[in-house]
Scaffold this active site. Structure first.
Site, PDB file in Angstrom:
ATOM      1  N   SER A 177      -3.027   2.336   4.010  1.00  0.00           N
ATOM      2  CA  SER A 177      -3.249   3.555   3.228  1.00  0.00           C
ATOM      3  C   SER A 177      -4.736   3.864   3.246  1.00  0.00           C
ATOM      4  CB  SER A 177      -2.769   3.341   1.787  1.00  0.00           C
ATOM      5  OG  SER A 177      -3.200   4.390   0.942  1.00  0.00           O
ATOM      6  N   TYR A 190      -2.730  -1.554  -6.217  1.00  0.00           N
ATOM      7  CA  TYR A 190      -2.297  -0.962  -4.951  1.00  0.00           C
ATOM      8  C   TYR A 190      -3.437  -1.026  -3.927  1.00  0.00           C
ATOM      9  CZ  TYR A 190      -0.266   2.471  -1.709  1.00  0.00           C
ATOM     10  OH  TYR A 190       0.237   3.106  -0.598  1.00  0.00           O
TER      11      TYR A 190
END
Length: 352
Positions: A177, A190
């Site tokens: 990501s 995350y």
């Protein structure tokens, strides 16, 4: 004499520019050249919904034999794959947190590929969990689940699939990501999982080079409107509030509510049958390029728009102090102004 030297320097400079351009052009043509799909076999994790679901359908449509790992093969998304994809696509019950599931998946793949297919050509580690909320709010279960799925799950799948990947001279695609490139407030666990996945991928890329196995990271931007990454947001929010002590509730009350209101109003949370938008074709063809280009890049950054792509490019060029400032300013701007801990009202429950 001076004039001759000046002319020679001009010739050398022109030759360098032309040579550089030709090298760039030649390298681009080589990199864009793709291998044939043939009878290549790939495993994709996290195919119940979102990126994994769409990617499984797309790669099946261009000829790959796809083993689609689903958390629950009886889920709606898995059943749609069964109906919408070809008979060549096979569903695999796969919770990447469980050794027995991954062992069973590897055994199933071994039993369902032919000798001429020579193992696995590709493993796409796509399964992921994202919980929005500042670190102090998140429960330990929420934090550990993100690490277990996003990082340890990917490592577990790779560890157990490596013999098949080595046999297939294949590729490992780890879906990271842009949160593995920059730290974003509200995504601490995350980001931690994605930063770690980036570091792991970088080392694995060097270790696997001697086996002619390419390790690639794909770094999507915010495609949450086209995926189900945040469908559990409201439940996560209530779990956070439920585990907060009285002091934390009093301190964060207004801020906590404003934060989660801003996420909810952005329009990508909550359970729904279909996403608000679909993944663009260029998104899916980028995965195709990562799998099939003869000389793939080690990293593919995929952004939802040209403007976000330009912003991300500029961010990578800025000193970290400057990029941190812009990220923090954007975070503050996304929240309504509120005073921490000054409300007299009592919030025993927050529900949506």
């Amino acid at each position: 004499m001076d004039e001759l030297v000046f002319i020679l320097l001009q010739i050398l400079l022109a030759a360098a520019i032309i040579g550089g351009f030709l090298c760039w052009l030649f390298q681009g043509l080589i990199c864009k050249a793709q291998l044939e799909v043939g009878n290549k076999v790939i495993l994709i994790t996290g195919c119940d919904t979102g990126i994994g679901h769409e990617l499984a359908k797309y790669l099946d449509s261009i000829g790959f034999q796809v083993f689609a790992g689903c958390l629950d093969t009886s889920s709606e998304g898995a059943q749609r794959l069964r109906v919408e994809a070809s008979n060549n696509l096979k569903l695999v019950n796969l919770d990447v947190r469980r050794d027995d599931h991954v062992d069973a998946a590897v055994h199933y793949i071994q039993e369902n590929i032919s000798p001429e297919q020579q193992g696995l050509y590709g493993v796409v580690n796509n399964a992921g969990v994202c919980v929005c909320g500042e670190f102090e709010w998140q429960t330990w279960d929420q934090i550990s689940k993100q690490i277990e799925v996003n990082l340890l799950g990917s490592m577990r799948v790779i560890k157990k699939c490596l013999p098949l990947v080595k046999a297939g001279q294949g590729r490992i695609i780890n879906v990271s990501s842009v949160a593995g490139l920059f730290g974003y407030p509200g995504l601490s666990a995350y980001c931690a999982s994605k930063y770690a996945l980036e570091g792991f991928s970088q080392v694995l890329r060097l270790e696997m080079e001697k086996f002619n196995i390419k390790v690639i990271t794909v770094q999507p931007g915010d495609f949450s409107k086209a995926t189900n990454l945040l469908t559990s947001h409201h439940r996560n929010m209530n779990e956070m509030w439920g585990e907060m002590d009285a002091t934390a509730r009093q301190e964060y009350q207004n801020y906590f509510t404003a934060y989660h209101d801003s996420v909810a109003k952005s329009g990508f949370t909550g359970e729904r049958r279909k996403p608000f938008s679909s993944l663009p074709q260029t998104f899916l063809t980028s995965f195709q390029a990562a799998l099939l280009q003869k000389n793939p890049s080690g990293r593919y950054v995929l952004m939802p728009s040209n403007s976000s792509r330009i912003r991300m490019t500029l961010m990578t060029l800025l000193p970290s102090m400057v990029s941190d400032y812009f990220i923090a300013a954007r975070y503050r701007k996304s929240l309504p102004k509120c005073d921490l801990g000054r409300s007299q009202a009592s919030l025993n429950t927050i529900t949506y």
